[in-house]
Write a protein that holds these residues in place. Structure first.
Motif, short mmCIF file in Angstrom:
data_model
loop_
_atom_site.label_atom_id
_atom_site.label_comp_id
_atom_site.label_asym_id
_atom_site.label_seq_id
_atom_site.Cartn_x
_atom_site.Cartn_y
_atom_site.Cartn_z
N LEU A 93 0.83 -1.20 0.00
CA LEU A 93 0.00 0.00 0.00
C LEU A 93 0.86 1.25 0.00
CD1 LEU A 93 -2.89 1.18 0.31
CD2 LEU A 93 -2.52 1.08 2.76
N VAL A 94 1.91 1.26 0.81
CA VAL A 94 2.80 2.42 0.88
C VAL A 94 3.50 2.62 -0.46
CG1 VAL A 94 4.90 3.30 1.95
CG2 VAL A 94 3.11 2.31 3.37
N VAL A 95 3.94 1.54 -1.08
CA VAL A 95 4.61 1.65 -2.38
C VAL A 95 3.66 2.23 -3.42
CG1 VAL A 95 5.59 0.28 -4.27
CG2 VAL A 95 6.27 -0.17 -1.92
N LYS A 96 2.41 1.81 -3.42
CA LYS A 96 1.44 2.34 -4.38
C LYS A 96 1.19 3.82 -4.15
CE LYS A 96 -0.99 -1.96 -5.22
NZ LYS A 96 -2.24 -2.69 -5.10
N ILE A 97 1.06 4.23 -2.90
CA ILE A 97 0.80 5.64 -2.60
C ILE A 97 2.00 6.49 -3.01
CG2 ILE A 97 0.47 7.30 -0.74
CD1 ILE A 97 -1.26 5.21 0.65
N VAL A 98 3.20 6.05 -2.68
CA VAL A 98 4.40 6.81 -3.06
C VAL A 98 4.51 6.89 -4.57
CG1 VAL A 98 6.93 6.79 -2.99
CG2 VAL A 98 5.63 6.33 -0.92
N GLY A 99 4.23 5.80 -5.27
CA GLY A 99 4.26 5.81 -6.73
C GLY A 99 3.26 6.79 -7.31
N LEU A 100 2.07 6.86 -6.73
CA LEU A 100 1.07 7.81 -7.22
C LEU A 100 1.50 9.24 -6.97
CD1 LEU A 100 -2.30 6.14 -6.19
CD2 LEU A 100 -1.45 6.56 -8.49
N ILE A 152 -8.70 10.58 -6.04
CA ILE A 152 -9.67 9.49 -5.92
C ILE A 152 -9.12 8.37 -5.05
CG2 ILE A 152 -10.83 7.65 -7.20
CD1 ILE A 152 -11.20 9.70 -9.47
N THR A 153 -7.85 8.02 -5.27
CA THR A 153 -7.23 6.96 -4.47
C THR A 153 -7.17 7.34 -3.00
OG1 THR A 153 -5.89 6.34 -6.38
CG2 THR A 153 -5.19 5.52 -4.23
N LEU A 154 -6.78 8.57 -2.71
CA LEU A 154 -6.72 9.01 -1.31
C LEU A 154 -8.10 9.04 -0.66
CD1 LEU A 154 -4.03 11.83 -1.54
CD2 LEU A 154 -3.77 9.52 -0.60
N ILE A 155 -9.10 9.46 -1.41
CA ILE A 155 -10.47 9.46 -0.86
C ILE A 155 -10.93 8.04 -0.56
CG2 ILE A 155 -12.88 9.90 -1.48
CD1 ILE A 155 -11.85 12.41 -2.95
N VAL A 156 -10.62 7.10 -1.45
CA VAL A 156 -11.01 5.70 -1.23
C VAL A 156 -10.31 5.15 -0.01
CG1 VAL A 156 -10.85 3.38 -2.17
CG2 VAL A 156 -11.63 5.25 -3.61
N PHE A 157 -8.98 5.41 0.13
CA PHE A 157 -8.26 4.94 1.30
C PHE A 157 -8.86 5.53 2.59
CE2 PHE A 157 -4.33 4.21 -1.45
CZ PHE A 157 -4.60 2.86 -1.55
N MET A 178 -11.92 6.52 3.07
CA MET A 178 -13.23 5.91 3.31
C MET A 178 -13.07 4.51 3.89
SD MET A 178 -15.30 7.16 -0.07
CE MET A 178 -16.74 6.18 0.28
N ILE A 179 -12.06 3.77 3.43
CA ILE A 179 -11.83 2.42 3.96
C ILE A 179 -11.40 2.49 5.41
CG2 ILE A 179 -10.31 0.42 3.80
CD1 ILE A 179 -10.36 0.82 0.74
N PHE A 180 -10.47 3.39 5.72
CA PHE A 180 -9.93 3.45 7.08
C PHE A 180 -10.90 4.10 8.07
CE2 PHE A 180 -5.79 3.08 4.81
CZ PHE A 180 -5.48 1.83 5.31
N LEU A 181 -11.79 4.93 7.61
CA LEU A 181 -12.74 5.58 8.52
C LEU A 181 -14.00 4.75 8.74
CD1 LEU A 181 -12.49 9.28 7.36
CD2 LEU A 181 -11.45 8.21 9.37
N LYS A 182 -14.14 3.66 8.02
CA LYS A 182 -15.32 2.81 8.14
C LYS A 182 -15.43 2.20 9.50
CE LYS A 182 -17.68 0.50 4.53
NZ LYS A 182 -17.72 -0.54 3.57
#
Length: 60
Positions: free
Chosen positions: A25-32, A49-54, A56-60
């Motif tokens: 997950l960290v590698v994907k975020i850094v790459g983005l 969009i990716t940050l919003i999805v992350f 939403m997942i973590f705040l669920k």
């Protein structure tokens, strides 16, 4: 195998799997983020969009 050893083994396996998932997950975020600095207009939407999805997942 006694019950405590099985429980400890299961905990260790889960910890390793979770660590691998977090590292990916960290590698994907850094790459983005790096891609967003190279191609700002097109990649910023994907990064947001990716940050919003992350979030939403973590705040669920």
């Amino acid at each position: 195998m006694d019950k405590e050893r099985l429980s400890a083994f299961t905990d260790a396996v889960l910890a390793i799997v979770m660590t691998i998932l977090v590292l990916e997950l960290v590698v994907k975020i850094v790459g983005l983020i790096i891609a967003a600095t190279i191609y700002p207009p097109t990649m910023m939407i994907s990064v947001l969009i990716t940050l919003i999805v992350f979030m939403m997942i973590f705040l669920k």
